[in-house]
Scaffold this active site. Sequence first.
Site, PDB file in Angstrom:
ATOM      1  N   TRP A 158       0.811  -1.221   0.000  1.00  0.00           N
ATOM      2  CA  TRP A 158       0.000   0.000   0.000  1.00  0.00           C
ATOM      3  C   TRP A 158       0.847   1.274   0.000  1.00  0.00           C
ATOM      4  CZ3 TRP A 158       1.738   2.483   4.174  1.00  0.00           C
ATOM      5  CH2 TRP A 158       2.211   1.723   5.250  1.00  0.00           C
ATOM      6  N   LYS A 182      -2.175  -8.885  -7.089  1.00  0.00           N
ATOM      7  CA  LYS A 182      -3.026  -8.646  -5.918  1.00  0.00           C
ATOM      8  C   LYS A 182      -2.540  -7.364  -5.253  1.00  0.00           C
ATOM      9  CE  LYS A 182      -2.743  -9.648  -1.569  1.00  0.00           C
ATOM     10  NZ  LYS A 182      -3.283  -8.398  -0.995  1.00  0.00           N
ATOM     11  N   PRO A 183      -3.294  -6.259  -5.408  1.00  0.00           N
ATOM     12  CA  PRO A 183      -2.880  -5.029  -4.734  1.00  0.00           C
ATOM     13  C   PRO A 183      -3.241  -5.101  -3.249  1.00  0.00           C
ATOM     14  CG  PRO A 183      -4.905  -4.647  -5.966  1.00  0.00           C
ATOM     15  CD  PRO A 183      -4.537  -6.093  -6.179  1.00  0.00           C
ATOM     16  N   GLY A 235       6.866  -6.417   0.494  1.00  0.00           N
ATOM     17  CA  GLY A 235       6.163  -6.367   1.777  1.00  0.00           C
ATOM     18  C   GLY A 235       7.114  -6.753   2.893  1.00  0.00           C
ATOM     19  N   SER A 236       6.547  -7.235   3.981  1.00  0.00           N
ATOM     20  CA  SER A 236       7.384  -7.491   5.158  1.00  0.00           C
ATOM     21  C   SER A 236       8.210  -8.767   4.996  1.00  0.00           C
ATOM     22  CB  SER A 236       6.496  -7.621   6.395  1.00  0.00           C
ATOM     23  OG  SER A 236       5.804  -8.849   6.333  1.00  0.00           O
ATOM     24  N   CYS A 291      10.318   1.341   2.760  1.00  0.00           N
ATOM     25  CA  CYS A 291      11.250   0.345   3.310  1.00  0.00           C
ATOM     26  C   CYS A 291      12.691   0.811   3.216  1.00  0.00           C
ATOM     27  CB  CYS A 291      11.032  -1.013   2.669  1.00  0.00           C
ATOM     28  SG  CYS A 291      11.112  -0.948   0.909  1.00  0.00           S
ATOM     29  N   GLU A 465      14.910  -4.854  -8.862  1.00  0.00           N
ATOM     30  CA  GLU A 465      13.912  -4.225  -9.728  1.00  0.00           C
ATOM     31  C   GLU A 465      14.546  -2.980 -10.325  1.00  0.00           C
ATOM     32  OE1 GLU A 465      10.644  -3.696  -6.957  1.00  0.00           O
ATOM     33  OE2 GLU A 465       9.810  -5.627  -7.543  1.00  0.00           O
TER      34      GLU A 465
HETATM   35  C1  SIN Z   1       9.879   1.163  -0.815  1.00  0.00           C
HETATM   36  O1  SIN Z   1       9.856   0.097  -1.464  1.00  0.00           O
HETATM   37  O2  SIN Z   1       9.312   1.252   0.265  1.00  0.00           O
HETATM   38  C2  SIN Z   1      10.621   2.352  -1.371  1.00  0.00           C
HETATM   39  C3  SIN Z   1      10.375   2.502  -2.787  1.00  0.00           C
HETATM   40  C4  SIN Z   1      11.204   3.541  -3.431  1.00  0.00           C
HETATM   41  O3  SIN Z   1      11.890   4.316  -2.772  1.00  0.00           O
HETATM   42  O4  SIN Z   1      11.176   3.564  -4.650  1.00  0.00           O
END
Ligand code: SIN
Length: 486
Positions: A158, A182-183, A235-236, A291, A465
């Site tokens: 989210w 799946k959002p 996610g976590s 994150c 990514e």
């Molecule tokens: C994240 O995945 O929480 C950070 C994403 C980003 O800084 O592009």
Amino acid sequence: MCLSLRDKSLFRQQAFIGGNWVDADSGRHVPVYNPATNDVLGQMPWMGAAETRRAIECAEQALVGWKKIIAKDRATILRRWCNLILEHKEDLAQIMTAEQGKPLSESRGEITSSAGYIEWFAEEAKRTYGETIPAANKDQQLLTIRQPIGVVAAITPWNFPAQMIARKCSPALAAGCTVVIKPAPQTPYSALALAALAQEAGIPDGVLNIVTGKAGEIGDEMTANPAVRKLSFTGSTVVGKVLMEKCALTVKQVSMELGGNAPFIVFDDANLDLAVRHVMASKFRNSGQTCVCANRIMVQKGVYDEFASKLAVAVNKIQVGPGNEADVTLGPLIDDRAIDKVDGLVKDALDKGAKALVGGAPLDIGELFYKPTVLTGVTQNMQVFHKEIFGPVAPLYCFEDEDEAIALANSTRYGLAAYFFSRDVGRVWRVSEALEYGMVGANSGTLSSEATPFGGIKESGIGREGGKYGIQEFLEIKYINMGLEE
Ligand code: SIN
């Protein structure tokens, strides 16, 4: 719908399977809330295993045609999707702020960067090269080709409701894979709006599918279904480990972008004003819910007090409020669990001797707002040292020398992002090498872009990514040994 959009058709309250906008088989919907006001924004279909299975079947059927389309044509379609997203940037930003809470300026930035990922991977579609390998035998030709992995399942968070979809789906689609997404249940509308634009761009039916609803059931189907060949998750770490275990049963490939506990180290030779500017961007973007957020701000003893005062001045200027209001720079947290967690960590630190130089408690302008906070005198025995805060709280630790800073920075099971500030060029290289992280900001508090590899080591994840690496996550290498004798 309480949003005033230019193109109302972007606000979809149905899921998207096989090119059709559909409700749950049971007809059941659940509400989605605006975190700034607690108002109901709309409804979301409450789907489960059966609908997910159907979406995977559609993706499997669509794969046959999509992977055969030549890369240049796939690139053209993705490029159209990118252009439509930019054309509808304002509406997409409004939707995102309404469901996620971040300030509109950040939502607009996220839409631009989502389009940037799609544009990047549209180009990369044309560069999925194979190779030839010199053979030891004159009657053989040895070569490799790269082929799409197949059906990809993507589970997205989210905190970046559009960018994470762009970052996972555009390389997958560019590679010739099809996807089922799946959002997060808190932010389905950004995903569904992107799907509406994907349809308008001419992405064929079944190539991109979105299922909303019961996380457990959808995740179980995605991980158990043998037709899914790859799971990409953000996610976590706790949930990532469970998904990896489940994917092991059908030996799926996984990309995992998991939790972080980023150190932000300020050495005594740093440009303090620059460090403050960057820590503000790193720590308070998205209300601290990223994150890669600076999670442990470590400041060398000689500049600790000066840095703390400069940071306090900057933090006191933050404008907190609903993200759609002018001048607001910090929105609400996502839900009450987030508020409880952040407040619990701050209380634990204060109980154990830290001081709140700024903030230190929830804010009474709504249920989900937390005061931007600076804590001084923070030590390793406080929970905040070990946990991902995911809130607007900047804890300041004090260290004596470089070795101690590196040891402290690396003393975590996470390894996503790290930052440090120093003007000593020898130190800049030494510390960059010594930090056990997938990404390092050396005199920089921002990291992600479509051109660079985003990802972590240790328990922060697997895979990258973005950049030239992103598309490789969705391609298999096939080795062909061609005998030339007839
Ligand atoms: C994240 O995945 O929480 C950070 C994403 C980003 O800084 O592009």
